[in-house]
Design a protein around this motif. Sequence first.
Motif, PDB file in Angstrom:
ATOM      1  N   UNK A 234      22.986  37.827   1.291  1.00  0.00           N
ATOM      2  CA  UNK A 234      22.291  36.909   2.203  1.00  0.00           C
ATOM      3  C   UNK A 234      22.897  35.514   2.278  1.00  0.00           C
ATOM      4  N   UNK A 235      23.347  34.966   1.158  1.00  0.00           N
ATOM      5  CA  UNK A 235      23.917  33.621   1.228  1.00  0.00           C
ATOM      6  C   UNK A 235      25.448  33.652   1.272  1.00  0.00           C
ATOM      7  N   UNK A 236      26.012  34.821   1.598  1.00  0.00           N
ATOM      8  CA  UNK A 236      27.448  34.888   1.800  1.00  0.00           C
ATOM      9  C   UNK A 236      27.864  34.117   3.046  1.00  0.00           C
ATOM     10  N   UNK A 237      29.126  33.783   3.113  1.00  0.00           N
ATOM     11  CA  UNK A 237      29.626  33.002   4.245  1.00  0.00           C
ATOM     12  C   UNK A 237      29.605  33.833   5.528  1.00  0.00           C
ATOM     13  N   UNK A 238      29.565  33.139   6.641  1.00  0.00           N
ATOM     14  CA  UNK A 238      29.650  33.787   7.935  1.00  0.00           C
ATOM     15  C   UNK A 238      28.328  34.381   8.383  1.00  0.00           C
ATOM     16  N   UNK A 239      28.336  34.910   9.610  1.00  0.00           N
ATOM     17  CA  UNK A 239      27.141  35.512  10.188  1.00  0.00           C
ATOM     18  C   UNK A 239      27.068  36.987   9.829  1.00  0.00           C
ATOM     19  N   UNK A 240      25.861  37.510   9.751  1.00  0.00           N
ATOM     20  CA  UNK A 240      25.603  38.884   9.321  1.00  0.00           C
ATOM     21  C   UNK A 240      26.115  39.868  10.374  1.00  0.00           C
ATOM     22  N   UNK A 241      27.116  40.666  10.004  1.00  0.00           N
ATOM     23  CA  UNK A 241      27.683  41.618  10.955  1.00  0.00           C
ATOM     24  C   UNK A 241      26.778  42.819  11.195  1.00  0.00           C
TER      25      UNK A 241
ATOM     26  N   UNK B  85      11.028  43.145  -3.887  1.00  0.00           N
ATOM     27  CA  UNK B  85      10.881  42.154  -2.826  1.00  0.00           C
ATOM     28  C   UNK B  85      12.232  41.828  -2.201  1.00  0.00           C
ATOM     29  N   UNK B  86      13.302  41.904  -2.969  1.00  0.00           N
ATOM     30  CA  UNK B  86      14.615  41.666  -2.376  1.00  0.00           C
ATOM     31  C   UNK B  86      14.877  42.629  -1.223  1.00  0.00           C
ATOM     32  N   UNK B  87      14.511  43.903  -1.396  1.00  0.00           N
ATOM     33  CA  UNK B  87      14.694  44.853  -0.300  1.00  0.00           C
ATOM     34  C   UNK B  87      13.865  44.456   0.917  1.00  0.00           C
ATOM     35  N   UNK B  88      12.652  43.982   0.700  1.00  0.00           N
ATOM     36  CA  UNK B  88      11.825  43.537   1.820  1.00  0.00           C
ATOM     37  C   UNK B  88      12.456  42.337   2.515  1.00  0.00           C
ATOM     38  N   UNK B  89      13.088  41.465   1.753  1.00  0.00           N
ATOM     39  CA  UNK B  89      13.663  40.251   2.322  1.00  0.00           C
ATOM     40  C   UNK B  89      14.934  40.523   3.119  1.00  0.00           C
ATOM     41  N   UNK B  90      15.681  41.560   2.772  1.00  0.00           N
ATOM     42  CA  UNK B  90      16.934  41.807   3.487  1.00  0.00           C
ATOM     43  C   UNK B  90      16.765  42.749   4.674  1.00  0.00           C
TER      44      UNK B  90
ATOM     45  N   UNK C 155      21.682  31.085   4.130  1.00  0.00           N
ATOM     46  CA  UNK C 155      20.413  31.825   4.179  1.00  0.00           C
ATOM     47  C   UNK C 155      19.710  31.626   5.515  1.00  0.00           C
ATOM     48  N   UNK C 156      19.780  30.431   6.041  1.00  0.00           N
ATOM     49  CA  UNK C 156      19.167  30.163   7.343  1.00  0.00           C
ATOM     50  C   UNK C 156      19.810  31.023   8.427  1.00  0.00           C
ATOM     51  N   UNK C 157      21.137  31.159   8.379  1.00  0.00           N
ATOM     52  CA  UNK C 157      21.833  32.031   9.328  1.00  0.00           C
ATOM     53  C   UNK C 157      21.384  33.477   9.156  1.00  0.00           C
ATOM     54  N   UNK C 158      21.254  33.904   7.899  1.00  0.00           N
ATOM     55  CA  UNK C 158      20.832  35.276   7.608  1.00  0.00           C
ATOM     56  C   UNK C 158      19.433  35.534   8.135  1.00  0.00           C
ATOM     57  N   UNK C 159      18.535  34.604   7.883  1.00  0.00           N
ATOM     58  CA  UNK C 159      17.154  34.741   8.333  1.00  0.00           C
ATOM     59  C   UNK C 159      17.070  34.820   9.861  1.00  0.00           C
ATOM     60  N   UNK C 160      17.918  34.081  10.536  1.00  0.00           N
ATOM     61  CA  UNK C 160      17.852  34.013  11.991  1.00  0.00           C
ATOM     62  C   UNK C 160      18.145  35.357  12.654  1.00  0.00           C
ATOM     63  N   UNK C 161      19.012  36.162  12.059  1.00  0.00           N
ATOM     64  CA  UNK C 161      19.388  37.442  12.670  1.00  0.00           C
ATOM     65  C   UNK C 161      18.604  38.625  12.105  1.00  0.00           C
ATOM     66  N   UNK C 162      17.700  38.398  11.154  1.00  0.00           N
ATOM     67  CA  UNK C 162      16.942  39.501  10.562  1.00  0.00           C
ATOM     68  C   UNK C 162      16.133  40.299  11.586  1.00  0.00           C
TER      69      UNK C 162
ATOM     70  N   UNK D 227      28.413  40.587   5.151  1.00  0.00           N
ATOM     71  CA  UNK D 227      28.190  39.139   5.023  1.00  0.00           C
ATOM     72  C   UNK D 227      28.647  38.688   3.650  1.00  0.00           C
ATOM     73  N   UNK D 228      29.930  38.435   3.526  1.00  0.00           N
ATOM     74  CA  UNK D 228      30.474  37.933   2.264  1.00  0.00           C
ATOM     75  C   UNK D 228      31.940  37.567   2.415  1.00  0.00           C
ATOM     76  N   UNK D 229      32.323  37.114   3.600  1.00  0.00           N
ATOM     77  CA  UNK D 229      33.708  36.696   3.775  1.00  0.00           C
ATOM     78  C   UNK D 229      33.965  35.442   2.942  1.00  0.00           C
TER      79      UNK D 229
END
Length: 857
Positions: free
Chosen positions: A171-178, A278-283, A345-352, A637-639
């Motif tokens: 989730x906090x990896x660089x770049x946008x979630x592919x 909860x991690x599974x619920x969050x991703x 994380x904000x980027x990750x949350x936006x595309x969830x 998401x981990x470049x």
Amino acid sequence: MSGSVPALPPLDIEKLPLVLAGPMVRRVDETGVTVFFALKAARRVTVEAYAGSGGPLPPEPAARGTAVTARIGEHLHVVAVTARPVSGGTLPPGTVHRYTARFSADTTAPDAPVPAGAPGLFDDGVVHAQGAEARRRLLYTGAGAPDLPSFVTPPDHPSKLRFFHASCRKPHGEGLDALAVLDQVLKADIGKPAHRPQQLFLTGDQIYADDVAEVLLHMCTQYGRALLGRDETFPTVPREHRLLWMKPGKRQQLTVEDFHLTSGEGQSHLLTLAEFCVMYLMVWSDVLWPDGFDLRLLFPEFYDHEDLVLDHPHPDQADELWFVHSFRRKALDTYRAFLGRCGHLKDFRRTLPRVRRALANTATYMMFDDHEVTDDWYIASSWVDGVCSTDHGRRFLANGIAAYAVFQHWGNVPAAFGPGPEGEAGRDLLAALAQPDHTAPGPAAVIARRTGVPSGTHSGRITRADGSLPWHYSVDWPAHQLVAVDTRTQRVFRGGPKDSPALIWSDPTYEAMLASAPDRGPEKVTVLLSPCPVLGHPLIEEIAQPAVKRITASGYLSQDVEAWSHDEAAFHKFLARLLGQARPGPDGVRRRRVISLGGDVHYAFAVRMRYAATQAYKAPEGKVRGVLAQLTASSLKNEAGGTKFLQNLGYAFTSPWATHLGWNVPHGQKVTVDVEGPPGSPDPVRTVLTESPGIVRPPRGGRLLGPAPHWECLYEYFGHRDPMAAPRPGATIPVAFPPDDPRQAVADYAAASGNHHAYLVQGTGRAIVGRNNIGDITFTWGADDDKSVIQTLWWRFDGQTTAAPLTRFVLPLPVGPDTGTLAPDTGTLAPDTSGAAREGAPPAGRENLPATEGTPR
């Protein structure tokens, strides 16, 4: 600036929708469809599937199934419901099916279908507070789009296959979630059944348990307590130190010294069952993520000293801190790194929401890699013995593996949790997890047994009690089969305590994983799911990793020295069993075409190995001809800087092809092999082989003088084949700048044209992709050897938010005659990868695959 610390908004269980995660379409085969849900309350759930993409629902569904949720905690209940054809038979191949779900609070009649009037997916409070918003979050719009969540059954011919695969989503990896790219593709193709993807394969590291952003672990801990209704402590943590040692950002010493874990990123490691769940619920869902709360404000919660040193900074003033506090470099670096993680994380949350919608409309299959539990999971026998030497170490393993079983494996193999003997292990695990305290001796022993937690190693083998859930599985479809192998828990350590493992070695393991999924002939495709790529990058696996391992005592950990190739005997035994498992043809030759999907390495590439044997290593007698296409897509998401560098490097310092020759050396005997080098080279090189497998790697242009090998492997590294001329795929370089924001338009133009030049002229990304990516797999399937697999990688240029299909590999799949020497293919990676050569049009039937929607911005 203020010294006050805002609290994380607590969960208001009453205001949460019933569905915390899901619906997720999981296993789809001819016998039915499985849909997964995580709910806040116990329910009886009925899933019904209907053939067709639109129109009034018929009186009777094509498939129906009902199940009662399993209790994980007071407010966390999960279920994988399998809907089977109501009139017997099978689900027709290549057809769209819509599905519905209904929920009843009456759980006393587990097999009785939920009444038609019960709440469904689009009722208020089920998926969302408003049913209209639930529709938007689960459905697509446009011509031909189904009016319910839907999936496509696999087609009846390889040329119609289309599936996606990917791995490594931090989730906090660089770049946008592919992974959100799949939603982009479905949005364009949802009304085109012939183009719509049928499957998604996630090949490992669906979560990162060992490397969690502080604020995300904080949410997992706090929300885990609220959902499960209990806390979990470990005996190694004294009560007076519990708040400090278990605090996000402060767990490194605990995980290394007490749990004997080896992750260098364990400052915020998942440890408790609640945190894993909860991690599974969050991703997979955005339901639990707090809206309107700035996570950056939690910095003092984890770094009170640094916050004091920096005088309680406000995130919006971060750029000013460099001038004010440049002399407090360490605290400033900590703060900036924290803000960076919050931004990712904000980027990750936006595309969830896009990810959730894609998972509700695509059959998805999963397999664990190490980060589902912890970095280096079972990497060496010394690791196993160290972690399993304590009760709390074994309980930690049980927590991680149990969460994988519930949230990933249940959907892969629903029968393993169902009625009858096959489901005994899964049912026992669910019953133990439902206990008020899963750490009590009784349920803890059941969980450890059913998840296969080891007691240590003996003679190089992991020792565990009988009765564990098997993690491998297979699925058969009309045009292809999936074989998912467990390369993590069935390892054998044939060397020293820190030596690389054999990922698969014992004959019973091969029998269970490969022989149980018999080959269906060379006209069908075998899709192998191996988290660690069977064929890797030679510069990394053959040079860099062994060198670091020799130089440093911990090199085997820091470089993850556990690739298939690092145990040569195990690797060649695996190839022989995989390809030699095929049924003999009319001429007695065993032929097999295998597509291996993997990730793990955080970059994407394509390599093919052609295989010819007269006597394969540790395999049945007889000739074998096979081809293995390794298609790697990583990371979602981990470049990072290193992966981007590798993208620019490509296969520099690496030959575009290589040959390995193998011999079975009789015990106590020797085989002498002479190889003549290229013209002008010195005298022939003589190699004396003293043990099996005896491997010789002739130089390019070299000639074998004798004796004939028992098997031959030809590795060929493929470069990008670009069917598109300028402009670059999916891009529209603006020619008129909108008056509202001309500076942004100019910036977009510069970025697009600059990347376009690098892409077409310099060849960036043409052989290896180190940006966040997802693989799109299709086939051309003619007669005899006129067959190919195509991997198209979707990724983004710097500064762009929309992905495009920018890299394309075409790998022919010949199995050939039973005689002759394997020769390199002229279509493989040429020494000059500048991309000067171009191919023609895309394969027939694939001309309309979506590129992007509008201009990337």
